[in-house]
Write a protein that holds these residues in place. Structure first.
Motif, PDB file in Angstrom:
ATOM      1  N   LEU A 171      -3.517  -6.974  10.053  1.00  0.00           N
ATOM      2  CA  LEU A 171      -2.773  -6.029   9.213  1.00  0.00           C
ATOM      3  C   LEU A 171      -1.832  -6.753   8.250  1.00  0.00           C
ATOM      4  CD1 LEU A 171      -1.925  -3.264  11.848  1.00  0.00           C
ATOM      5  CD2 LEU A 171      -3.562  -3.110   9.959  1.00  0.00           C
ATOM      6  N   GLY A 172      -1.178  -7.797   8.736  1.00  0.00           N
ATOM      7  CA  GLY A 172      -0.261  -8.557   7.893  1.00  0.00           C
ATOM      8  C   GLY A 172      -0.952  -9.172   6.690  1.00  0.00           C
ATOM      9  N   VAL A 173      -2.143  -9.738   6.895  1.00  0.00           N
ATOM     10  CA  VAL A 173      -2.911 -10.341   5.793  1.00  0.00           C
ATOM     11  C   VAL A 173      -3.255  -9.296   4.743  1.00  0.00           C
ATOM     12  CG1 VAL A 173      -5.158 -11.390   5.248  1.00  0.00           C
ATOM     13  CG2 VAL A 173      -3.807 -12.264   7.147  1.00  0.00           C
ATOM     14  N   LYS A 174      -3.472  -8.073   5.160  1.00  0.00           N
ATOM     15  CA  LYS A 174      -3.812  -6.998   4.215  1.00  0.00           C
ATOM     16  C   LYS A 174      -2.579  -6.352   3.576  1.00  0.00           C
ATOM     17  CE  LYS A 174      -8.175  -5.863   6.439  1.00  0.00           C
ATOM     18  NZ  LYS A 174      -9.037  -6.447   5.453  1.00  0.00           N
ATOM     19  N   ILE A 175      -1.510  -6.190   4.349  1.00  0.00           N
ATOM     20  CA  ILE A 175      -0.340  -5.453   3.869  1.00  0.00           C
ATOM     21  C   ILE A 175       0.605  -6.309   3.021  1.00  0.00           C
ATOM     22  CG2 ILE A 175       1.760  -4.248   4.619  1.00  0.00           C
ATOM     23  CD1 ILE A 175       0.111  -3.226   7.030  1.00  0.00           C
ATOM     24  N   ILE A 176       0.854  -7.524   3.424  1.00  0.00           N
ATOM     25  CA  ILE A 176       1.829  -8.371   2.722  1.00  0.00           C
ATOM     26  C   ILE A 176       1.484  -8.573   1.251  1.00  0.00           C
ATOM     27  CG2 ILE A 176       2.875 -10.685   2.604  1.00  0.00           C
ATOM     28  CD1 ILE A 176       2.818 -10.649   5.695  1.00  0.00           C
ATOM     29  N   PRO A 177       0.230  -8.881   0.882  1.00  0.00           N
ATOM     30  CA  PRO A 177      -0.089  -9.016  -0.546  1.00  0.00           C
ATOM     31  C   PRO A 177       0.150  -7.717  -1.334  1.00  0.00           C
ATOM     32  CG  PRO A 177      -1.812 -10.023   0.754  1.00  0.00           C
ATOM     33  CD  PRO A 177      -0.911  -9.294   1.714  1.00  0.00           C
ATOM     34  N   ILE A 178      -0.121  -6.596  -0.711  1.00  0.00           N
ATOM     35  CA  ILE A 178       0.121  -5.304  -1.386  1.00  0.00           C
ATOM     36  C   ILE A 178       1.618  -5.121  -1.626  1.00  0.00           C
ATOM     37  CG2 ILE A 178      -0.001  -2.789  -1.104  1.00  0.00           C
ATOM     38  CD1 ILE A 178      -2.632  -3.287   0.506  1.00  0.00           C
ATOM     39  N   ILE A 179       2.407  -5.434  -0.624  1.00  0.00           N
ATOM     40  CA  ILE A 179       3.860  -5.294  -0.756  1.00  0.00           C
ATOM     41  C   ILE A 179       4.372  -6.216  -1.857  1.00  0.00           C
ATOM     42  CG2 ILE A 179       6.062  -5.769   0.400  1.00  0.00           C
ATOM     43  CD1 ILE A 179       4.763  -4.726   2.977  1.00  0.00           C
ATOM     44  N   LYS A 180       3.881  -7.453  -1.895  1.00  0.00           N
ATOM     45  CA  LYS A 180       4.325  -8.393  -2.922  1.00  0.00           C
ATOM     46  C   LYS A 180       3.901  -7.947  -4.320  1.00  0.00           C
ATOM     47  CE  LYS A 180       4.776 -12.459  -0.046  1.00  0.00           C
ATOM     48  NZ  LYS A 180       4.318 -13.793   0.262  1.00  0.00           N
ATOM     49  N   ARG A 181       2.675  -7.435  -4.428  1.00  0.00           N
ATOM     50  CA  ARG A 181       2.171  -6.945  -5.731  1.00  0.00           C
ATOM     51  C   ARG A 181       2.954  -5.752  -6.232  1.00  0.00           C
ATOM     52  NH1 ARG A 181      -3.092  -7.510  -4.010  1.00  0.00           N
ATOM     53  NH2 ARG A 181      -3.215  -5.316  -3.521  1.00  0.00           N
ATOM     54  N   GLN A 182       3.267  -4.855  -5.321  1.00  0.00           N
ATOM     55  CA  GLN A 182       3.965  -3.630  -5.704  1.00  0.00           C
ATOM     56  C   GLN A 182       5.466  -3.810  -5.769  1.00  0.00           C
ATOM     57  OE1 GLN A 182       2.300  -0.858  -6.567  1.00  0.00           O
ATOM     58  NE2 GLN A 182       0.422  -1.994  -6.202  1.00  0.00           N
ATOM     59  N   ALA A 183       5.942  -4.988  -5.338  1.00  0.00           N
ATOM     60  CA  ALA A 183       7.386  -5.278  -5.278  1.00  0.00           C
ATOM     61  C   ALA A 183       8.116  -4.198  -4.479  1.00  0.00           C
ATOM     62  CB  ALA A 183       7.971  -5.422  -6.670  1.00  0.00           C
ATOM     63  N   ILE A 184       7.493  -3.817  -3.379  1.00  0.00           N
ATOM     64  CA  ILE A 184       8.082  -2.789  -2.497  1.00  0.00           C
ATOM     65  C   ILE A 184       9.197  -3.409  -1.710  1.00  0.00           C
ATOM     66  CG2 ILE A 184       7.617  -1.291  -0.528  1.00  0.00           C
ATOM     67  CD1 ILE A 184       4.838  -0.853  -1.631  1.00  0.00           C
TER      68      ILE A 184
END
Length: 184
Positions: A171-184
């Motif tokens: 889950l971390g490998v999938k979620i962390i890049p999304i969070i970084k891209r979205q600047a959440i």
């Protein structure tokens, strides 16, 4: 420590997820199998050391003030004297360690997150098992050996907790890049 609104929401979310994880349980002895380790590890991986640990502190604090959010629907200051309370302390330290290890890499990968989660799990056991032993032996007066405490407080949990560490890394490998891209 300065916390913005986004951080408050995320810390609260992971405190709530850990509480939900306490109710998804298999009672097998003094410490039940729950999903709390999964949410603790995810808090460390996704929120980092400081906020991950804070989310677990919020969870433990809310339980200690009386909300029935610990495993078995318990809460209140008296839970300090239950065999499983050491694991709750371990969640705070474990989330911090997992977050620290996760933060030290620029490239997010499965192996790094798995090792971070596994290390956090070891820390949770290192705090939880001795606490379980002391409470059972010295507070409850149960005749228990160190070997028995290791068996009921760690060995039976290892397969499930390793699976939770794998799931955390996936889950971390999938979620962390999304969070970084979205600047959440």
């Amino acid at each position: 420590m300065k916390i913005n609104t986004k951080d408050m929401v995320l810390v609260s979310l992971f405190a709530a997820l850990t509480a939900v994880g306490a109710f998804i349980q298999i009672p097998i002895g003094p410490a039940p199998i729950t999903l709390q380790v999964l949410f603790t590890a995810l808090a460390g991986v996704i929120l980092g050391s400081r906020l991950g640990a804070l989310s677990q502190m919020v969870y433990v604090f809310l339980g200690l003030v009386g909300l029935p959010i610990f495993a078995g629907g318990t809460g209140g200051i008296s839970t300090v004297f239950t065999p499983s309370f050491g694991y709750l302390i371990g969640f705070i330290v474990g989330a911090y360690i997992i977050g620290k290890i996760s933060e030290t890499t620029k490239v997010v990968n499965f192996t790094r997150l798995f090792i971070a989660s596994l290390t956090g799990m070891v820390v949770i056991y290192a705090i939880g098992v001795p606490y379980l032993y002391i409470i059972l032996k010295d507070v409850s007066g149960v005749g228990i050996s160190v070997a028995k405490a290791l068996k009921i407080g760690m060995l039976i949990f290892i397969p499930g907790d390793i699976a939770k560490c794998i799931l955390t890394a996936v889950l971390g490998v999938k979620i962390i890049p999304i969070i970084k891209r979205q600047a959440i």
